[in-house]
Motif scaffolding. Sequence first.
Motif, short mmCIF file in Angstrom:
data_model
loop_
_atom_site.label_atom_id
_atom_site.label_comp_id
_atom_site.label_asym_id
_atom_site.label_seq_id
_atom_site.Cartn_x
_atom_site.Cartn_y
_atom_site.Cartn_z
N ARG A 142 -10.36 51.89 107.94
CA ARG A 142 -9.41 51.99 109.04
C ARG A 142 -8.51 53.21 108.86
O ARG A 142 -8.24 53.95 109.81
N GLN A 143 -8.09 53.47 107.64
CA GLN A 143 -7.24 54.64 107.36
C GLN A 143 -8.02 55.94 107.54
O GLN A 143 -7.49 56.93 108.05
N GLU A 144 -9.30 55.95 107.11
CA GLU A 144 -10.14 57.14 107.30
C GLU A 144 -10.31 57.43 108.78
O GLU A 144 -10.26 58.59 109.23
N ALA A 145 -10.54 56.37 109.57
CA ALA A 145 -10.72 56.55 111.00
C ALA A 145 -9.45 57.10 111.64
O ALA A 145 -9.50 58.02 112.47
N ALA A 146 -8.31 56.54 111.26
CA ALA A 146 -7.03 57.01 111.81
C ALA A 146 -6.79 58.47 111.45
O ALA A 146 -6.31 59.26 112.28
N ALA A 147 -7.14 58.85 110.23
CA ALA A 147 -6.94 60.24 109.80
C ALA A 147 -7.84 61.18 110.58
O ALA A 147 -7.42 62.28 110.98
N ALA A 148 -9.09 60.77 110.81
CA ALA A 148 -10.02 61.61 111.57
C ALA A 148 -9.53 61.81 113.00
O ALA A 148 -9.59 62.92 113.55
N LEU A 149 -9.01 60.75 113.60
CA LEU A 149 -8.50 60.86 114.96
C LEU A 149 -7.24 61.73 115.02
O LEU A 149 -7.03 62.48 115.98
N VAL A 196 -16.83 63.93 110.87
CA VAL A 196 -16.78 63.12 109.64
C VAL A 196 -18.09 63.30 108.90
O VAL A 196 -19.10 63.72 109.46
N SER A 197 -18.10 62.96 107.63
CA SER A 197 -19.32 63.08 106.83
C SER A 197 -20.34 62.04 107.26
O SER A 197 -20.01 61.04 107.90
N ALA A 198 -21.58 62.27 106.88
CA ALA A 198 -22.65 61.32 107.19
C ALA A 198 -22.36 59.96 106.57
O ALA A 198 -22.63 58.92 107.18
N GLU A 199 -21.77 59.99 105.38
CA GLU A 199 -21.47 58.73 104.69
C GLU A 199 -20.40 57.94 105.44
O GLU A 199 -20.53 56.72 105.64
N SER A 216 -16.04 59.82 115.42
CA SER A 216 -16.81 60.82 114.67
C SER A 216 -16.95 62.19 115.33
O SER A 216 -17.57 63.08 114.75
N PHE A 217 -16.37 62.38 116.52
CA PHE A 217 -16.63 63.62 117.24
C PHE A 217 -15.34 64.29 117.73
O PHE A 217 -14.27 63.71 117.67
N LYS A 268 -31.98 53.23 128.53
CA LYS A 268 -31.62 53.12 127.13
C LYS A 268 -30.89 54.37 126.64
O LYS A 268 -31.18 55.49 127.06
N ALA A 269 -29.95 54.17 125.74
CA ALA A 269 -29.17 55.29 125.20
C ALA A 269 -30.08 56.27 124.46
O ALA A 269 -31.07 55.89 123.82
N LEU A 270 -29.71 57.53 124.56
CA LEU A 270 -30.49 58.59 123.94
C LEU A 270 -30.18 58.71 122.45
O LEU A 270 -29.05 58.48 122.01
N GLN A 271 -31.19 59.09 121.68
CA GLN A 271 -30.97 59.48 120.29
C GLN A 271 -30.80 61.00 120.28
O GLN A 271 -31.71 61.73 120.65
N GLU A 272 -29.60 61.44 119.89
CA GLU A 272 -29.29 62.86 119.99
C GLU A 272 -29.02 63.44 118.60
O GLU A 272 -28.39 62.79 117.76
N ALA A 273 -29.50 64.66 118.38
CA ALA A 273 -29.33 65.31 117.08
C ALA A 273 -27.86 65.62 116.84
O ALA A 273 -27.15 66.10 117.72
N VAL A 274 -27.41 65.37 115.61
CA VAL A 274 -26.02 65.58 115.22
C VAL A 274 -26.00 66.28 113.86
O VAL A 274 -26.83 65.99 112.99
N ALA A 275 -25.04 67.17 113.68
CA ALA A 275 -24.84 67.83 112.38
C ALA A 275 -23.56 67.27 111.75
O ALA A 275 -22.48 67.37 112.33
N PHE A 276 -23.70 66.69 110.56
CA PHE A 276 -22.55 66.15 109.84
C PHE A 276 -22.10 67.16 108.78
O PHE A 276 -22.93 67.75 108.08
#
Length: 442
Positions: A142-149, A196-199, A216-217, A268-276
């Motif tokens: 939760r703290q990581e998410a808040a920091a990313a935002l 954010v990182s892939a992890e 994440s974006f 159906k939702a698309l699978q889209e390429a992402v760079a982490f």
Amino acid sequence: MTAFVHPDEIRSRFSAALSAMYRAEVPQYGELLTLVADINARTLKADPTTADRLAASGELGRLSQERHGAIRVGTADELATIARAFAVMGMVPVSYYNLAPAGVPVHSTAFRPVDPAALARNPFRVFCSLLRLELIEDESLRQEAAAALARRDIFTPEARVLIETAETDGGLDADQADRFVSELLETFRWHAEATVSAETYERLVAAHRLIADVVSFKGPHINHLTPRTMDIDAAQAAMPERGIVPKETIEGPPARACPILLRQTSFKALQEAVAFPSQDGGAVSGVHTARFGEIEQRGCALTPTGRALYDAALATKDFSALPDDWTALRRDGLAWFRYRPTPQGLAARAETTDLAALIGLGHVVAEPITYEDFLPVSAAGIFQSNLGAEARGAAYAVDPARSDFELALGRSVLDEMALYQAEQDASVAATLKALGLTTAAA
């Protein structure tokens, strides 16, 4: 004196620009628009009575341009600022939707025009959800998410300046309006580079796919843009013929001769390429699933009594208590209607004030008011089917936090029922005035 561009015009320009951008980003959306246009043309040709009714009520003109979008924001500041941006386009927040009991950790509102004339010009609406960080059980996550935002700003500097300019000056001139549309479009654009990182992303996905999508974006990319169809069953059946895989079921009420509320389906939702981002300054390739194509069919808005019957029917799957007949829906006070005098009524100058009698005499017509809002159960169903998320009602079954949402929003949301009541009442008053009458019978 500065000539300001009307908010309705700014809204129309933004809706068109957003549709063009999304079509470029998601090619299947373009195919969806073609499919819907074909079905609408075929349906209206086969049912001239409905076509004439839509033309008389002003609904026909808006059909081809009608869209609703959906975004998900992560912080109170993002929500409050997007509300200010929508206000520049004549859009205000209507209704509060708590999706947490359905297993989706957000609460939402719909930004839309509310004046009937503005809706007729362009009914563009955006379903906007705010992530509920407090529902992330893992405190460190939760703290990581808040920091990313906290690290991101989903608005360009000029967009913020133009929002403030519109508020201070009372509007935007032609050049400012064009720049506003261009700058605000960046908030809705897809970014394939994660923040954010892939992890961390995988941990967010494990908590809930929607949490990962919000956090994440760089921004709240538009995750669907929905055209309105006259026959959603035909659209659902035709999607595979166009190479589009639809979700298994249509959300909302069953098919009816007299459509009510809102029915929705999607591909159906698309699978889209992402760079982490990686620790060595490089990037790690991955995929993200969130954006999809949706179609909706809008029916008549129900009164509180009608809505209670509908909500009860959801539990039993028996919709027989809701009459499938416009006269019965109106007589029983189950749906909202817009009234107008006929040429015959204007010529006759009838003496009765009883609306039912006036309709029987052919002096007044009652047209169902289109439902402009959303169904939380359907919204949750669309989210879950496209995010691959199972329902987690037990985990998120907490009391609605409407006061917290409105505090973040910076204002109260409007009551959709009060808006429909006001539209019906205004039409009754205008009709009776036109007929030389002053009061209506109860």
